[in-house]
Design an enzyme around this catalytic site. Structure first.
Site, PDB file in Angstrom:
ATOM      1  N   CYS A 109     -11.290   2.931  -1.554  1.00  0.00           N
ATOM      2  CA  CYS A 109     -10.070   3.515  -0.988  1.00  0.00           C
ATOM      3  C   CYS A 109      -9.801   2.820   0.342  1.00  0.00           C
ATOM      4  O   CYS A 109     -10.733   2.526   1.099  1.00  0.00           O
ATOM      5  CB  CYS A 109     -10.253   5.018  -0.772  1.00  0.00           C
ATOM      6  SG  CYS A 109      -8.852   5.796   0.072  1.00  0.00           S
ATOM      7  N   CYS A 141      -3.702  -1.062  -2.178  1.00  0.00           N
ATOM      8  CA  CYS A 141      -3.948   0.343  -2.516  1.00  0.00           C
ATOM      9  C   CYS A 141      -4.860   0.428  -3.740  1.00  0.00           C
ATOM     10  O   CYS A 141      -4.513  -0.070  -4.820  1.00  0.00           O
ATOM     11  CB  CYS A 141      -2.604   1.014  -2.812  1.00  0.00           C
ATOM     12  SG  CYS A 141      -2.751   2.754  -3.183  1.00  0.00           S
ATOM     13  N   GLU A 148      -6.764   9.941   8.609  1.00  0.00           N
ATOM     14  CA  GLU A 148      -5.405   9.900   9.181  1.00  0.00           C
ATOM     15  C   GLU A 148      -5.317  10.772  10.434  1.00  0.00           C
ATOM     16  O   GLU A 148      -4.542  10.484  11.343  1.00  0.00           O
ATOM     17  CB  GLU A 148      -4.371  10.301   8.128  1.00  0.00           C
ATOM     18  CG  GLU A 148      -4.313   9.239   7.038  1.00  0.00           C
ATOM     19  CD  GLU A 148      -3.031   9.188   6.246  1.00  0.00           C
ATOM     20  OE1 GLU A 148      -2.181  10.071   6.416  1.00  0.00           O
ATOM     21  OE2 GLU A 148      -2.898   8.247   5.446  1.00  0.00           O
ATOM     22  N   HIS A 165      -8.760   3.804   3.104  1.00  0.00           N
ATOM     23  CA  HIS A 165      -9.078   4.492   4.360  1.00  0.00           C
ATOM     24  C   HIS A 165     -10.558   4.445   4.725  1.00  0.00           C
ATOM     25  O   HIS A 165     -10.923   4.672   5.877  1.00  0.00           O
ATOM     26  CB  HIS A 165      -8.653   5.965   4.264  1.00  0.00           C
ATOM     27  CG  HIS A 165      -7.172   6.170   4.287  1.00  0.00           C
ATOM     28  ND1 HIS A 165      -6.321   5.565   3.396  1.00  0.00           N
ATOM     29  CD2 HIS A 165      -6.392   6.922   5.107  1.00  0.00           C
ATOM     30  CE1 HIS A 165      -5.080   5.941   3.658  1.00  0.00           C
ATOM     31  NE2 HIS A 165      -5.096   6.759   4.693  1.00  0.00           N
ATOM     32  N   ASP A 176       0.848  -1.200   0.000  1.00  0.00           N
ATOM     33  CA  ASP A 176       0.000   0.000   0.000  1.00  0.00           C
ATOM     34  C   ASP A 176       0.881   1.245   0.000  1.00  0.00           C
ATOM     35  O   ASP A 176       2.068   1.191   0.329  1.00  0.00           O
ATOM     36  CB  ASP A 176      -0.922   0.024   1.227  1.00  0.00           C
ATOM     37  CG  ASP A 176      -1.867   1.231   1.202  1.00  0.00           C
ATOM     38  OD1 ASP A 176      -2.506   1.460   0.162  1.00  0.00           O
ATOM     39  OD2 ASP A 176      -1.937   1.971   2.196  1.00  0.00           O
ATOM     40  N   SER A 177       0.259   2.377  -0.330  1.00  0.00           N
ATOM     41  CA  SER A 177       1.001   3.634  -0.295  1.00  0.00           C
ATOM     42  C   SER A 177       1.345   4.029   1.143  1.00  0.00           C
ATOM     43  O   SER A 177       2.218   4.865   1.352  1.00  0.00           O
ATOM     44  CB  SER A 177       0.160   4.741  -0.939  1.00  0.00           C
ATOM     45  OG  SER A 177      -1.093   4.842  -0.280  1.00  0.00           O
TER      46      SER A 177
HETATM   47  N1  DGL Z   1      -4.105   3.877  -0.375  1.00  0.00           N
HETATM   48  C1  DGL Z   1      -4.765   4.876  -1.182  1.00  0.00           C
HETATM   49  C2  DGL Z   1      -5.959   4.248  -1.897  1.00  0.00           C
HETATM   50  O1  DGL Z   1      -6.490   3.221  -1.496  1.00  0.00           O
HETATM   51  C3  DGL Z   1      -5.201   6.078  -0.351  1.00  0.00           C
HETATM   52  C4  DGL Z   1      -4.049   6.912   0.194  1.00  0.00           C
HETATM   53  C5  DGL Z   1      -3.207   7.585  -0.892  1.00  0.00           C
HETATM   54  O2  DGL Z   1      -3.726   8.431  -1.636  1.00  0.00           O
HETATM   55  O3  DGL Z   1      -2.022   7.221  -1.009  1.00  0.00           O
HETATM   56  O4  DGL Z   1      -6.389   4.763  -2.892  1.00  0.00           O
END
Ligand code: DGL
Length: 291
Positions: free
Chosen positions: A198, A86, A163, A200, A23-24
Site C-alpha cells: 500500500c 496505487c 493521513e 501509505h 494514485d488514488s
Molecule cells: N493508494 C491506495 C493503495 O496503495 C491506498 C489509499 C486508498 O485506499 O485509496 O492501495
C-alpha cells in the site's frame, strides 16, 4: 534529490521522458519519491484522485472506471510511460488500465512480488494492504507464480492513521502490533519478508520494522517499482507521440520537473503532499474529471 548513479534516460533527441504517475490520492507520492531518487533526469506528471479516494474499500469495477479516466488524462497531457503507484488500482484494474493505454504501463504488484521473491529464504512472505488489494489476491497470485507461499493481511486502519500524520504515535503502534501479530501467526510464523502493499505504508516503515519479528526483511513496493521503471527506460525506447516528437528540445540534466493534478482541493494536496513526498509540492492543478 540527485543520485550520481542515476541512469541517463534522455531520448536520443536529448529530450527527457515524461513519466505519468497515478494514485488514488497523495499516497503514491511515496512512489514518486522513490522514482525521483532513482530517475531524477525525467519530467513527472502526478495525478491524485483525491476527490474519490479511498480506493481501498471500493469495488473492482469502480476502481477500474476511475483509474482509466485518470490515465487517459495523464496521456493527454504528455505521459509517455505510466506508473500505477496505487496498489489497489494495480491489484484490481491493471488489465483494464493497460488495455486503455497506448503507452507502457508499470504497476506496483509485479515489482513488489519479484523483490519479495528474491528476498525470502523461507519461501514464505506476509503481504499487507488495503481490504480491496487483499481481497483481489493479486500479490498472492504473483508470489505463488514465483514459488512463494503467502499470508495476506488487510490493514485498513493504517491509511487514515498515516493521513492523520500519526506515523510515530502510540495508537498506530498499538494497531500495528495487533495487525502484525495476526499476520505472523500459525503457518506464517516463519515468514521472513513483509511486503508493504500500500502506498501509505512506507511512511510507517520504521515503526513496522520495530514491531515485525526481528528476522523479517521489509520490502517496499515503491522502491522495487522505481527500480523496474529505471530498467524499462534504459531497455526500451519510449513510444513518443508525434505531437511531442515534433518539437525536440535539447534539455540539460537538471532538477526534475514536477506537475501535479488533483481532483480535490489543490491547497489540501500541497499541504499533505509535501509530507508524503518529503519535498515541497508546488505546481498543483485542480481537475474535474467527468463521471
Ligand atoms: N493508494 C491506495 C493503495 O496503495 C491506498 C489509499 C486508498 O485506499 O485509496 O492501495
Amino acid at each position: 534529490m540527485t543520485d550520481t548513479h542515476s541512469p541517463d534516460v534522455r531520448r536520443p533527441d536529448g529530450r527527457r521522458p515524461t513519466i505519468g504517475v497515478f494514485d488514488s490520492g497523495v499516497g503514491g507520492l511515496t512512489v514518486l519519491a522513490a522514482l525521483l531518487r532513482r530517475i531524477p533526469d525525467a519530467n513527472y506528471l502526478y495525478f491524485g484522485d483525491t476527490a474519490r479516494l479511498p480506493y481501498g474499500s471500493k469495488s473492482a469495477a469502480t476502481v477500474a472506471h476511475y483509474a482509466v479516466g485518470a490515465v487517459h488524462y495523464l496521456q493527454q497531457h504528455g505521459a509517455e510511460l505510466l506508473v500505477i503507484a496505487c496498489n489497489t488500482a494495480t491489484a484490481l484494474a491493471f488489465e483494464e488500465i493497460k488495455s486503455a493505454s497506448n503507452v507502457e504501463v508499470i504497476g506496483v504488484v509485479e515489482p513488489g512480488a519479484s523483490a519479495a521473491a528474491a528476498a525470502t529464504h523461507a519461501r514464505r512472505v506476509v503481504v499487507i494492504g488495503t481490504d480491496a488489494t487483499v481481497a483481489s489476491h493479486a500479490y498472492l497470485r504473483a508470489l505463488e507464480a514465483r514459488g512463494v507461499s503467502v499470508k495476506e493481511k488487510a490493514c485498513p486502519l493504517f491509511v487514515p492513521l498515516v493521513e492523520e500524520g500519526w506515523v510515530e504515535h502510540p495508537v498506530t503502534e498499538q494497531v500495528a502490533r495487533i495487525y502484525l501479530e495476526e499476520a505472523f501467526s500459525a503457518d506464517s510464523r516463519d515468514a521472513d519478508v513483509l511486503v508493504l502493499g500500500c502506498t501509505h505504508y512506507p511512511l510507517i516503515k520504521p515503526l513496522l520494522g520495530r514491531i515485525a519479528p526481528p528476522h523479517v526483511t521489509i520490502v517496499d513496493s515503491a522502491e522495487s517499482t522505481a527500480h523496474d521503471v529505471a530498467r524499462q527506460l534504459q531497455i526500451e525506447p519510449l513510444r513518443v507521440s508525434s505531437q511531442f516528437a515534433a518539437s525536440p528540445q535539447i534539455e540539460r540534466r537538471s532538477a526534475p520537473r514536477l506537475k501535479f493534478f488533483a481532483t480535490d482541493s489543490a491547497e489540501k494536496f500541497k499541504k499533505m503532499g509535501t509530507r508524503f513526498l518529503g519535498h515541497p509540492v508546488e505546481d498543483v492543478l485542480h481537475v474535474d474529471l467527468k463521471e
